[in-house]
Design a protein around this motif. Structure first.
Motif, mmCIF file in Angstrom:
data_model
loop_
_atom_site.group_PDB
_atom_site.id
_atom_site.type_symbol
_atom_site.label_atom_id
_atom_site.label_comp_id
_atom_site.label_asym_id
_atom_site.label_seq_id
_atom_site.Cartn_x
_atom_site.Cartn_y
_atom_site.Cartn_z
ATOM 1 N N TYR A 199 10.636 -103.142 2.817
ATOM 2 C CA TYR A 199 11.693 -102.162 3.094
ATOM 3 C C TYR A 199 12.206 -101.659 1.764
ATOM 4 C CZ TYR A 199 14.226 -106.489 2.339
ATOM 5 O OH TYR A 199 14.659 -107.674 1.812
ATOM 6 N N ARG A 200 12.696 -100.394 1.771
ATOM 7 C CA ARG A 200 13.089 -99.797 0.486
ATOM 8 C C ARG A 200 14.592 -99.742 0.289
ATOM 9 N NH1 ARG A 200 9.110 -94.874 1.798
ATOM 10 N NH2 ARG A 200 10.379 -95.178 3.676
ATOM 11 N N THR A 202 19.097 -99.729 4.995
ATOM 12 C CA THR A 202 18.838 -99.210 6.346
ATOM 13 C C THR A 202 17.489 -99.691 6.840
ATOM 14 O OG1 THR A 202 20.145 -97.245 5.876
ATOM 15 C CG2 THR A 202 18.613 -97.094 7.720
ATOM 16 N N GLU A 203 16.491 -99.565 5.971
ATOM 17 C CA GLU A 203 15.153 -100.022 6.361
ATOM 18 C C GLU A 203 15.133 -101.537 6.559
ATOM 19 O OE1 GLU A 203 12.466 -96.457 4.358
ATOM 20 O OE2 GLU A 203 12.365 -98.480 3.504
ATOM 21 N N ARG A 204 15.919 -102.237 5.758
ATOM 22 C CA ARG A 204 15.967 -103.697 5.913
ATOM 23 C C ARG A 204 16.538 -104.070 7.288
ATOM 24 N NH1 ARG A 204 18.056 -108.254 1.744
ATOM 25 N NH2 ARG A 204 17.796 -109.990 3.144
ATOM 26 N N PHE A 238 13.990 -103.347 9.838
ATOM 27 C CA PHE A 238 12.938 -104.351 9.672
ATOM 28 C C PHE A 238 13.316 -105.658 10.358
ATOM 29 C CE2 PHE A 238 10.872 -107.777 7.463
ATOM 30 C CZ PHE A 238 9.600 -107.313 7.217
ATOM 31 N N ILE A 259 6.122 -99.985 6.224
ATOM 32 C CA ILE A 259 7.577 -99.801 6.250
ATOM 33 C C ILE A 259 7.993 -99.238 7.602
ATOM 34 C CG2 ILE A 259 9.442 -98.367 5.304
ATOM 35 C CD1 ILE A 259 8.180 -98.852 2.539
ATOM 36 N N GLU A 281 10.346 -97.086 9.525
ATOM 37 C CA GLU A 281 11.280 -96.018 9.151
ATOM 38 C C GLU A 281 12.086 -95.570 10.358
ATOM 39 O OE1 GLU A 281 9.276 -93.159 6.165
ATOM 40 O OE2 GLU A 281 7.692 -94.114 7.316
ATOM 41 N N GLY A 323 11.721 -95.923 16.073
ATOM 42 C CA GLY A 323 11.219 -95.844 14.703
ATOM 43 C C GLY A 323 9.733 -95.629 14.718
ATOM 44 N N THR A 333 6.057 -96.392 12.444
ATOM 45 C CA THR A 333 5.393 -96.996 11.303
ATOM 46 C C THR A 333 3.925 -97.156 11.646
ATOM 47 O OG1 THR A 333 5.439 -98.806 9.712
ATOM 48 C CG2 THR A 333 5.796 -99.393 11.998
#
Ligand SMILES: C[S@@+](CC[C@H](N)C(=O)[O-])C[C@H]1O[C@@H](n2cnc3c(N)ncnc32)[C@H](O)[C@@H]1O
Length: 241
Positions: free
Chosen positions: A175-176, A179-181, A184, A217, A219, A236, A238
């Motif tokens: 994750y970047r 939010t992505e975390r 995730f 990831i 998203e 989402g 991915t």
């Protein structure tokens, strides 16, 4: 050690990343058994049914071209699941010898029939193969499922069994940002070692990894203007699972 997406031809899967799926310890435990529930059970505990549909064919052609694979070469797909990509690689390059390895007895028992005799049970951190015995090694969406030390050992093992350390492709969950975390951690069932791309680059550097790599990831749907607080109705997209 180039960052490259060799899965770019894989259709994007639309996912409901609502919290209830992986918020449950029961779902995580079921998925981590890598049995029927994970591959062919409901979507709460894994793939929700993993059947051959040809989606890996363009990926196989891309991988074969990228590594210049030819008849007589040996390729290893670590974490091959039911051997679908391995099967498509063998079909893409007649004469290529493709071996799939997975920890899941269920996946191998229900593997693609074209791969009979070419699917091996084993752990990514202890590959039952001789040094330098493969022209190319793939580990797609598998190494994050190992604890950190085993994950490092897995990277060493990939480098040990390949004849050229650049001819490895690793894709791992990452994750970047926060939010992505959040997305995730509300979706992914099986990952034990994960972090940002920088986390992975540091791990790669610690092991001297010289192969190619990319991130999986999860998203947020671009249609969202803001993330719902509880992710209850989220969707989402991915690639991979
Ligand atoms: C998300 S699936 C990925 C399958 C396939 N590579 C793909 O990208 O579609 C993860 C796979 O890793 C396998 N796996 C999990 N832990 C493993 C381990 N320690 N060694 C080998 N395979 C493992 C699982 O059984 C499962 O088939």
């Amino acid at each position: 050690m180039p960052h490259i997406d060799l899965l770019d031809a894989l259709p994007k899967t639309r996912r409901n990343v609502a919290a209830p799926r992986s918020a449950s310890a029961e779902n995580r435990a079921a998925a981590r058994r890598y049995g029927q529930e994970y591959f062919d059970g409901n979507r709460e505990q894994g793939y929700g049914g993993y059947r051959y549909d040809g989606r890996w064919q363009p990926v196989a052609r891309r991988i074969a071209a990228h590594y210049g694979l030819r008849a007589g070469d040996r390729v290893l797909d670590v974490g091959c699941a039911k051997g679908f990509l391995a099967r498509d690689l063998a079909a893409a390059v007649p004469g290529l010898v493709v071996i799939g390895l997975d920890i899941s007895e269920y996946a191998l028992r229900n593997g693609h029939t074209d791969m009979q005799g070419r699917l091996v049970r084993g752990g990514a951190d202890r590959l039952p193969f001789a040094d330098g015995s493969f022209a190319c090694v793939l580990a797609i969406n598998v190494l994050h499922n190992l604890e950190r030390a085993a994950c490092q050992q897995g990277l060493h093992e990939l480098a040990r069994v390949v004849s050229r350390p650049q001819h490895i492709y690793v894709q791992v969950d990452a994750y970047r940002d926060e939010t992505e975390r959040t997305l995730f951690e509300n979706w992914v069932l099986t990952a034990l070692t994960y972090g940002t791309p920088d986390f992975w680059l540091a791990l790669f550097a610690e092991t001297g990894y010289q192969g190619d790599y990319n991130w999986t990831i999860i998203e947020a749907d671009p249609a969202w203007t803001e993330l719902p607080a509880n992710l209850a109705a989220g969707t989402g997209t991915t690639k991979g699972d």
